[in-house]
Design an enzyme around this catalytic site. Structure first.
Site, PDB file in Angstrom:
ATOM      1  N   GLY A 260       0.815  -1.210   0.000  1.00 20.53           N
ATOM      2  CA  GLY A 260       0.000   0.000   0.000  1.00 20.53           C
ATOM      3  C   GLY A 260       0.841   1.249   0.000  1.00 20.53           C
ATOM      4  O   GLY A 260       0.289   2.362   0.066  1.00 20.53           O
ATOM      5  N   ASP A 261       2.151   1.110  -0.070  1.00 17.98           N
ATOM      6  CA  ASP A 261       3.054   2.262  -0.112  1.00 17.98           C
ATOM      7  C   ASP A 261       4.280   1.848  -0.911  1.00 17.98           C
ATOM      8  O   ASP A 261       4.227   0.882  -1.675  1.00 17.98           O
ATOM      9  CB  ASP A 261       3.408   2.726   1.310  1.00 17.98           C
ATOM     10  CG  ASP A 261       3.657   4.231   1.402  1.00 17.98           C
ATOM     11  OD1 ASP A 261       4.428   4.738   0.566  1.00 17.98           O
ATOM     12  OD2 ASP A 261       3.091   4.887   2.291  1.00 17.98           O
ATOM     13  N   ASP A 262       5.390   2.558  -0.744  1.00 19.83           N
ATOM     14  CA  ASP A 262       6.583   2.248  -1.529  1.00 19.83           C
ATOM     15  C   ASP A 262       7.058   0.817  -1.258  1.00 19.83           C
ATOM     16  O   ASP A 262       7.099   0.368  -0.111  1.00 19.83           O
ATOM     17  CB  ASP A 262       7.707   3.221  -1.166  1.00 19.83           C
ATOM     18  CG  ASP A 262       7.316   4.680  -1.395  1.00 19.83           C
ATOM     19  OD1 ASP A 262       6.646   4.956  -2.399  1.00 19.83           O
ATOM     20  OD2 ASP A 262       7.687   5.517  -0.556  1.00 19.83           O
TER      21      ASP A 262
END
Length: 480
Positions: A260-262
């Site tokens: 959900g992010d990097d």
């Protein structure tokens, strides 16, 4: 006992070589309730251990509901006595092992069986609160402290967390809901955090549903992260895959991340706190990474980069349905630098941006940052890349009066999507060169002609972390 002795002499190559079930009989010949399983396997590690134990030796119960926090800590406390006597390893057998946070020790291996699942406790009382990182000055979610990570260690030497792709389940939905509702008292825990340590290996594990970041080595050196499968819903908040932070000599390879992010975020501290701490991330190798992250980057540099980031070498990267391939995130007040970055042999499929540099990221630790602390972004090299179905080739935005310089892009072909932006590149406050790049870059990145296609050279020397040799280690134990 004769059976046990004969099996101990067996030498079979492989991860799991011998599994024997021994049914203990009572004196009248009826089967008892105890079925001992004898297990032998081999694995690769930076160091092998002379002493071993199973979590069940310390009262561990793998039923998914009994808390094993005390069992883990009792086991590790006991095994710590062998640190100067060949080290020790703790075996986690098949089962679902509910646990709160526990601390590791030096010269130690935590090994998860392929059918072992660590379940992170949903009880906040099993997550002690610790001080914020000194290079951050506060928690990432809230002011003040942070919940300690599920697996935590500080001031360690020679620690291994590995297995046969055993699973660590952060059961993060509870934490994500509290984050969205603004109900967090402290910053969410990570799954694995190792601080102020040297000679670290994290390998051959499956990590799912972390409350926040998954793997966070910080203030550490000589770190190998290898063969991890990391997954979380792509809408889950801040579930970064691997975040090397103020680390030296780190190797990340053969990892698959859905986040959900990097997928990987390289960091080194936040604003005035990171500047004061002054510990860069440097000598970082990233190779053979697969990333899926529709709302974030495959590899991000920053935004907390105030201690500096330098000598990053990434190659053989596959990004699928991901917002950006490589992103540099910084802002006025960050200070620090990002320099000598090399990325090659990258394939990108269905992207919003192939390249993204942001000089106005914002998100400050507090209002005490120095507005005169400008980041230095220089020596950014991308080459030998192919992308398809891309909305925009590059969005490169430096800082007025503080341009990003020394950008080099060579031998890159970016296929644009049917609904791509009319202008494939936007460039402000940057300077550099290109060669053999399609579509044609902006005027601030002038094409040097086909004879310069060898520009943006990738370093040919090896970093010290690539010379680390692993050993073939073995474990022989029993469990019910």
């Amino acid at each position: 006992m004769e059976l046990s002795k004969s099996l101990r002499t067996a030498r079979v190559v492989g991860v799991v070589s011998v599994v024997v079930v021994l049914v203990l009989l009572s004196t009248n010949g009826a089967e008892s309730r105890k079925h001992w399983v004898f297990d032998y396997f081999e694995y690769s590690a930076i160091n092998c251990r002379a002493h071993s134990a199973s979590l069940t030796d310390f009262g561990g119960v793998g039923d998914g509901t009994t808390s094993n926090t005390k069992a883990f800590q009792a086991a590790i406390d006991h095994l710590s006595q062998f640190a100067s006597d060949g080290g020790s390893q703790l075996f986690v057998p098949p089962g679902r092992w509910l646990t709160g946070s526990f601390n590791l020790t030096s010269h130690f291996t935590l090994y998860l069986h392929k059918d072992a699942v660590l379940l992170a406790s949903q009880d906040e009382h099993e997550w002690p609160v610790i001080d914020p990182l000194p290079s951050y000055g506060r928690g990432r979610d809230t002011q003040g402290g942070r919940y300690i990570s599920l697996i935590f260690g500080t001031n360690l030497t020679d620690v291994v967390i590995t297995g046969e792709n055993g699973t660590i389940d952060g059961q993060g939905a509870l934490w994500w809901a509290k984050f969205h509702k603004g109900e967090l008292k402290y910053t969410r825990p990570y799954l694995i955090e190792i601080m102020h340590s040297d000679n670290v290996q994290i390998s051959s594990l499956t990590l799912v549903n972390s409350p926040s970041w998954n793997v966070h080595p910080v203030y550490s050196s000589n770190v190998i992260i290898q063969g991890l499968t990391i997954t979380a819903p792509v809408t889950s908040p801040n579930t970064d895959g691997i975040n090397p932070d103020s680390c030296t000599n780190t190797r990340i390879e053969d990892c698959y991340i859905v986040s959900g992010d990097d997928c990987i975020a390289v960091k080194s501290g936040w604003d005035e706190y990171g500047i004061a701490y002054g510990m860069p991330t440097k000598q970082l190798v990233i190779r053979r990474l697969t990333c899926i992250s529709p709302f974030s980057a495959t590899i991000a540099l920053g935004s907390e980069m105030s201690g500096g980031i330098e000598d990053v070498r990434a190659e053989d990267i596959l990004a699928i349905d991901t917002e950006s391939g490589v992103r540099i995130k910084t802002a006025v007040g960050r200070g620090g630098y990002v320099k000598d970055i090399y990325v090659r042999s990258m394939i990108m499929k269905t992207m919003k941006w192939a390249f993204w540099m942001t000089g106005n990221y914002g998100s400050h630790a507090d209002n005490n940052y120095d507005p005169n602390a400008l980041p230095a972004i220089q020596g950014i090299n991308y080459r030998d890349m192919v992308a398809e179905n891309v909305t925009m080739a590059g969005r490169l935005e430096g800082i007025s009066g503080d341009p990003f310089t020394g950008i080099c892009i060579s031998n890159v072909t970016i296929g644009l999507a049917k609904k791509a932006k009319k202008a494939p590149w936007t460039c402000t406050d940057i300077a550099g060169i290109t060669s053999g790049v399609v579509p044609q870059p902006c005027d601030l990145l002038p094409d040097q002609g086909p004879e310069k296609i060898v520009a943006c050279n990738f370093p040919t020397d090896s970093l010290p972390i690539d010379t680390v040799e692993v050993q073939t280690c073995s474990y022989w134990g029993k469990y019910l």
